[in-house]
Scaffold this motif. Structure first.
Motif, PDB file in Angstrom:
ATOM      1  N   PHE A  98       0.790  -1.220   0.000  1.00  0.00           N
ATOM      2  CA  PHE A  98       0.000   0.000   0.000  1.00  0.00           C
ATOM      3  C   PHE A  98       0.826   1.275   0.000  1.00  0.00           C
ATOM      4  CE2 PHE A  98      -2.921  -3.108   1.994  1.00  0.00           C
ATOM      5  CZ  PHE A  98      -3.834  -3.155   0.963  1.00  0.00           C
ATOM      6  N   SER A  99       1.888   1.323   0.777  1.00  0.00           N
ATOM      7  CA  SER A  99       2.627   2.581   0.857  1.00  0.00           C
ATOM      8  C   SER A  99       3.885   2.596  -0.003  1.00  0.00           C
ATOM      9  CB  SER A  99       2.995   2.881   2.311  1.00  0.00           C
ATOM     10  OG  SER A  99       3.966   1.966   2.768  1.00  0.00           O
ATOM     11  N   LYS A 100       4.259   1.465  -0.564  1.00  0.00           N
ATOM     12  CA  LYS A 100       5.449   1.377  -1.425  1.00  0.00           C
ATOM     13  C   LYS A 100       6.700   1.903  -0.725  1.00  0.00           C
ATOM     14  CE  LYS A 100       2.996   0.204  -5.114  1.00  0.00           C
ATOM     15  NZ  LYS A 100       2.128  -0.857  -4.733  1.00  0.00           N
ATOM     16  N   SER A 101       6.797   1.611   0.556  1.00  0.00           N
ATOM     17  CA  SER A 101       7.918   2.083   1.349  1.00  0.00           C
ATOM     18  C   SER A 101       8.813   0.911   1.728  1.00  0.00           C
ATOM     19  CB  SER A 101       7.412   2.795   2.608  1.00  0.00           C
ATOM     20  OG  SER A 101       8.481   3.087   3.465  1.00  0.00           O
ATOM     21  N   LEU A 102       9.968   0.816   1.111  1.00  0.00           N
ATOM     22  CA  LEU A 102      10.903  -0.253   1.413  1.00  0.00           C
ATOM     23  C   LEU A 102      11.483  -0.089   2.824  1.00  0.00           C
ATOM     24  CD1 LEU A 102      12.471  -2.724   0.357  1.00  0.00           C
ATOM     25  CD2 LEU A 102      14.223  -1.124  -0.402  1.00  0.00           C
ATOM     26  N   GLY A 103      11.733   1.155   3.221  1.00  0.00           N
ATOM     27  CA  GLY A 103      12.278   1.411   4.554  1.00  0.00           C
ATOM     28  C   GLY A 103      11.350   0.964   5.663  1.00  0.00           C
ATOM     29  N   MET A 104      10.065   1.180   5.469  1.00  0.00           N
ATOM     30  CA  MET A 104       9.084   0.761   6.461  1.00  0.00           C
ATOM     31  C   MET A 104       9.038  -0.759   6.573  1.00  0.00           C
ATOM     32  SD  MET A 104       6.718   1.787   8.506  1.00  0.00           S
ATOM     33  CE  MET A 104       5.020   1.939   8.842  1.00  0.00           C
TER      34      MET A 104
END
Length: 125
Positions: free
Chosen positions: A90-96
């Protein structure tokens, strides 16, 4: 005791880090965002309040207290496990996702250390 306290503190720092990274990448109008700093502070405050009992229980070495602490830590692991697919899809956040994966590893290590702490003393005695 030092291992349990340090792992619980590291889990708390990881959870707060997940909140801060989630505020960087809001997915909608009802999520945590830096546009509303009060919401970010409330989320961090609630997380710290939920971790206080775990931090207090990590100071005690009684078997029952350790079992209770490990049972309370299970929802933390499940929460981090839930964050991983949400962050990728959903957020396309690899860091998360990586931070949540680190949180899963640290939380499982904390549960294992919490349950295994008293065994070496019982065997040696």
């Amino acid at each position: 005791m030092f291992k349990r306290v340090s792992l619980m503190t590291l889990t708390l720092v990881t959870a707060v880090g997940c909140i801060l990274v989630a505020a960087l990448h809001p997915t909608g109008p009802n999520t945590v965002s830096y546009d509303e700093p009060l919401g970010v502070w409330l989320s961090i405050g609630m997380t710290v309040l939920l971790f206080i009992p775990l931090l207090v229980l990590s100071f005690f070495g009684n078997r029952i207290v350790r079992i209770i602490s490990s049972i309370i830590q299970i929802p933390v692991v499940i929460s981090f496990l839930g964050i991983i697919p949400i962050s990728f899809f959903f957020s396309k956040s690899l860091g998360m996702g990586l931070l949540a994966l680190f949180g899963v590893i640290v939380s499982i290590a904390s549960i294992v250390v919490t349950l295994r702490t008293g065994r070496s003393r019982e065997i040696a005695s």
